[in-house]
Structures are given as structure tokens and as C-alpha cells.
Design an enzyme around this catalytic site. Structure first.
Site, short mmCIF file in Angstrom:
data_model
loop_
_atom_site.label_atom_id
_atom_site.label_comp_id
_atom_site.label_asym_id
_atom_site.label_seq_id
_atom_site.Cartn_x
_atom_site.Cartn_y
_atom_site.Cartn_z
N GLN A 75 0.83 -1.20 0.00
CA GLN A 75 0.00 0.00 0.00
C GLN A 75 0.87 1.26 0.00
O GLN A 75 0.54 2.26 -0.64
CB GLN A 75 -0.92 0.00 1.22
CG GLN A 75 -1.75 1.27 1.40
CD GLN A 75 -2.75 1.50 0.29
OE1 GLN A 75 -3.17 0.54 -0.38
NE2 GLN A 75 -3.11 2.75 0.05
N GLU A 76 1.99 1.19 0.69
CA GLU A 76 2.87 2.36 0.78
C GLU A 76 3.66 2.60 -0.50
O GLU A 76 3.76 3.74 -0.98
CB GLU A 76 3.84 2.19 1.96
CG GLU A 76 3.19 2.23 3.33
CD GLU A 76 2.72 3.63 3.72
OE1 GLU A 76 3.02 4.59 2.98
OE2 GLU A 76 2.05 3.75 4.75
N SER A 77 4.23 1.54 -1.08
CA SER A 77 5.20 1.75 -2.17
C SER A 77 5.09 0.78 -3.32
O SER A 77 5.90 0.85 -4.25
CB SER A 77 6.62 1.65 -1.60
OG SER A 77 6.88 0.30 -1.21
N TYR A 104 -7.09 3.61 2.85
CA TYR A 104 -5.81 3.01 3.23
C TYR A 104 -6.02 1.68 3.95
O TYR A 104 -5.44 0.65 3.58
CB TYR A 104 -5.06 4.00 4.11
CG TYR A 104 -3.71 3.56 4.59
CD1 TYR A 104 -2.57 3.78 3.82
CD2 TYR A 104 -3.54 2.95 5.83
CE1 TYR A 104 -1.30 3.39 4.26
CE2 TYR A 104 -2.30 2.55 6.28
CZ TYR A 104 -1.18 2.77 5.49
OH TYR A 104 0.07 2.37 5.93
#
Length: 475
Positions: free
Chosen positions: A305-307, A432
Site C-alpha cells: 500500500q505504501e510503495s 488506506y
């Protein structure tokens, strides 16, 4: 006491004992075990890292707890085998996402409904899409042998579409049907709406062509020719109570809530990355997750999800690395080089664990995990504002599904002006968390086949034809 009276009392005792033997609830309580047969899969029952899991397992566990007995789950490897367990009285209940049909109801006692589904016709995007049953003749269709879907196709063929044909797959796992459509071995598959909603993330190119049925009831089935009266009273009372107090809705949200709001393109991108980008980093992610006592699939889902598992990812706002840490956060966590994958993962894991530790002790799993993720994204202060707002509006601030509904209100001045920490992009926090839940589930489901018992080996093809008809005499 006369001999005659003694014989009468003995006969009465035998009669009562016979009745007790035929009463399923008495049998369960006497042996201290509830035996439930189910299908093996992400929507019903499977063995996860922490033991048995699944929506049907959760319901069965609830019943066993109320009956004060142990729960024993028996996997069935085909629908016919599942109902054979009931006929042979090898199970007390069949709990497997089974729809109520006239044919089944005539053969097996059943509970009141606890869910509703529709039969859906699934096809692969980019291929011919049938719009109605009139388009089905001439197409290759697969369904599970012994399923209500097979019965529906037979009714269609006999009543209006004599040229309709299909193949019945022996098994109980609908994933096999979807794999056949994905690989081009079949054009269409028939599957229940609930199962497809959950499994579509694994098959992002598959879509619903049309609904073959209206909503149908989902029930539990019990063995025939047995006194199930008292057991059914307990089951139905439990279902009514779980529906009334919101537990049933919470269980659905816990097991299926992550499927809402995820686009087909997002699922396809994740599935592709899971096979291409994740493998080089999986050992390191597992090692770091083990260090911080968390599921590696959860840490991997956060990192994606972040990168998207890019160790050199960067944004215009200054966050960098696989876990996309800000410079101040990295310093606080002792991360010297944000582009070092091990440091980034450890920093992200430490930050998540800190958020989880700071939550009130009366927030329990799995809500505790989802709220920790929200705090990871939006900050503990804004999460607490959303929880306060939830309580003011009559909701339960300990449940993620209720806090999730209020987080977007932090963007509206009518609400944030009266809150301690003010404006926040609450909708982004909801997206998120729900994305991570979705990715986390996909990663967990990928391991289901390796964590479960395999169906019995069919040895007939291995036996030489010359000896297949030979009978062995007992010694």
C-alpha cells in the site's frame, strides 16, 4: 417393589434412553463434541496461520460455545460428499454457504436463513459476454457437481433451452471453476454472489455477466431421519440473536468487509505484483515480521500500500523507501537510511506496533489491527476524534466498521471545528485500511491450499486394468 413394577420402570428407562439416543442435541452433549462438515475455502472454512478460520467456522464455533462442547470441523471435497456425511450421520451440521432449494429441503432438515446470495454467471473480460439465458446454449459452462447451480441449469434445459450443455466439476472449491474461466478452459462459470465478491480479487479479469437468480436463502443442513427438533431450536435461536445484536453483521464485515471499494484494476495490479515484485523481498519481510511478532502477510500488505514494494519509492512530500517514512518519523524510529529495505521495514513495523500499543485495551481483534492501521495513516489524535464522534452519534467506538463510517466526517467543517485535532483527510484513511485488508486477505488465501488436508487420492487410475475386477478373499 413388585417384579411387575420393576419391569415397567426398566422398560420406561429403555424407551427414554432410546429417545435420547435419537435426539441429536443429546448425542452432541453426551460426547462433548459438535461435528460440522464444510467446504474448504476462503468464504467458508480453512486453516490459517493461527488455526481454523472462515465465516462458517466462526458461526459453528459460536454454536459449540453455546452448547459448551468442543468443535470438530470436517472438510468435504465435493458437495456430494458433504451431503453424504449427513446421510451417514458422520456430521451434526453441514455449514458451507449452502442455498436452500426445494430438492435439498425435501431431503434434509435445515435452519432458518442467515444470509442471502444470488447465482451469478461469470465470464472473462474481453471475451463474449452473455446478457441473458438465451445466450447460454453453445457456450462452455462449468459448475460444481451436485450444486444448486447444476440443478438450475437442468431446469433451464428441460423447460426452455434443450441445447444447453455444461460440465460438472467434481469438488467443493469454486476457485477451480474460476481458474477454468481465467485459463480459457471454459467460457462461463456459475457461482454464488458472495463467493465471487470475495474471490474476484484473485481473478481480477473475471466479471459478472448477469444474475441467473434472485436472492436465495443460505442455511445450515442437518442429518435426515433423526430427531433434530431441539438442536434446530438452539441453532435458530442463535441465528436470530446474532442478527438482532449485530454480531452476524460484524462477522460478515470481519470476513468480507475488505472486498468493498476495491477496483478490478487495483486487484489485477496487486495480483501481478504479488507474482513479480514480492518474491525477492518475501524472505526479508518474513524475517522482520517475525522479529516484531506480526503476520508477514500484514507487513507485506502495508508495504505494498505504501510503495508497491518499490525500495526506492519517493513522493513530492518527502516520504521515501518501501514503507514511505517521513524524515522526522524515520529519525524517531532510528532509521538512518530510508532506502535500506531492512531499515525501512523495521521502522514501519515498529511504528505500526507503537500505534497498536497506544490504543485502549478494550479494543479487541481484529478491530484493533484495523484501527492501528488507521492511526498509522492519519495519526492517533485524528483516530481518537473519529472514535469520539462515533460515540456521540450512538455508535460503538470499539468497532472499526462504525469508526470507519465517521472518519470521512473529519473533512467536513460542521464536524471538525468541534473536534480536538481538527481537519483530517479521513476518507483517505478509510481507503488506506480497506486496501490493506484486501491485500492482506489475498496473501493469506494464497497459502490456503498448502495449509489444508488434501482430498483422498483416487487410486483407480493407478490400478492395472487386469486386476480391477479381482476380489480378495479374507484370510
Amino acid at each position: 417393589m413388585s417384579m411387575r413394577h420393576a419391569l415397567c420402570l426398566a422398560a420406561l428407562a429403555c424407551l427414554l434412553a432410546g429417545c435420547a439416543e435419537n435426539d441429536s442435541l443429546s448425542d452432541i452433549q453426551a460426547r462433548g463434541e459438535l461435528v460440522v462438515v464444510s467446504r474448504n475455502g476462503p468464504t467458508t472454512y480453512y486453516l490459517g496461520r493461527n488455526g481454523p478460520a472462515g465465516f462458517e467456522y466462526a458461526l459453528a464455533e459460536q454454536l459449540a460455545s453455546e452448547l459448551e462442547v468442543k468443535l470438530k470441523m470436517e472438510p468435504a471435497f465435493s458437495l456430494r460428499a458433504l451431503f453424504s456425511h449427513l446421510r451417514r450421520r458422520e456430521a451434526d451440521i453441514a455449514a458451507a454457504g449452502l442455498t436452500l432449494t426445494g430438492k435439498r429441503a425435501a431431503a434434509f432438515p435445515h435452519s432458518i436463513p442467515y444470509d442471502k446470495v444470488r447465482t451469478q454467471v461469470v465470464y472473462r473480460a474481453g471475451r463474449f459476454r452473455p446478457r441473458s439465458t438465451a445466450d447460454l446454449p453453445g457456450m462452455s459452462i462449468v459448475t460444481l457437481a451436485g450444486s444448486s447451480h447444476a440443478d438450475s441449469l437442468a431446469t433451464l434445459r428441460d423447460s426452455a433451452l434443450p441445447q444447453l450443455t455444461w460440465r460438472e466439476i467434481r469438488g467443493a472449491d469454486t476457485m477451480e471453476l474460476l481458474e477454468q474461466v481465467r485459463e480459457g478452459d471454459a467460457q462461463l462459470a456459475l457461482i454464488d454472489s458472495g463467493e465471487f465478491a470475495v474471490q474476484q480479487s484473485l481473478f481480477p479479469r473475471l466479471r459478472v455477466a448477469f444474475d441467473l437468480s434472485d436472492e436465495e436463502d443460505v442455511v445450515w443442513y442437518l442429518p435426515p431421519e433423526r430427531d433434530n427438533t431441539r438442536l434446530l431450536v438452539r441453532i435458530n435461536a442463535m441465528i436470530d440473536r446474532l442478527r438482532a445484536d449485530g454480531t452476524l453483521a460484524r462477522l460478515r464485515e470481519q470476513h468480507f468487509g475488505h472486498t468493498a471499494g476495491i477496483s478490478r484494476i487495483d486487484s489485477h495490479t496487486f495480483t501481478r505484483a504479488m507474482h513479480r515484485a514480492l518474491p525477492p523481498w518475501r524472505p526479508l519481510i518474513k524475517r522482520v515480521a517475525n522479529e516484531y511478532q506480526m503476520d508477514w502477510q500484514l507487513l507485506a500488505a502495508i508495504a505494498y500500500q505504501e510503495s508497491h514494494w518499490d525500495p526506492k519509492a519517493a513522493s513530492p512530500t518527502g516520504v521515501r523507501g518501501m514503507m514511505m517514512l517521513t524524515l522526522p518519523t524515520a529519525r524517531e524510529l532510528g532509521v538512518v537510511n530510508r532506502l535500506d529495505v531492512a531499515q525501512s521495514l523495521r521502522g514501519g513495523a515498529r511504528y505500526y506496533k507503537n500505534m497498536k500499543r497506544r490504543l485502549p485495551a478494550d479494543i479487541h481483534e481484529p478491530d484493533r489491527t484495523w484501527m492501528a492501521l488507521a492511526a498509522y495513516n492519519i495519526g492517533m489524535g485524528h483516530l481518537e476524534d473519529a472514535r469520539v464522534l462515533t460515540e456521540h452519534q450512538g455508535g460503538d467506538p470499539h468497532l472499526w466498521r462504525e469508526v470507519m463510517e465517521r472518519l470521512p466526517l473529519l473533512q467536513k467543517s460542521a464536524y471538525y471545528k468541534s473536534l480536538r485535532y481538527g481537519y483530517a483527510r479521513g476518507s483517505e484513511a478509510v481507503t488506506y485500511v480497506q486496501n490493506i485488508r484486501h491485500y492482506y486477505s489475498i496473501l493469506q488465501w494464497q497459502e490456503i491450499p498448502g495449509n489444508n488436508a488434501q482430498p483422498p487420492l483416487d487410486i483407480e487410475p493407478l490400478v492395472p486394468e487386469a486386476v480391477r475386477e479381482v476380489s480378495l478373499l479374507a484370510l
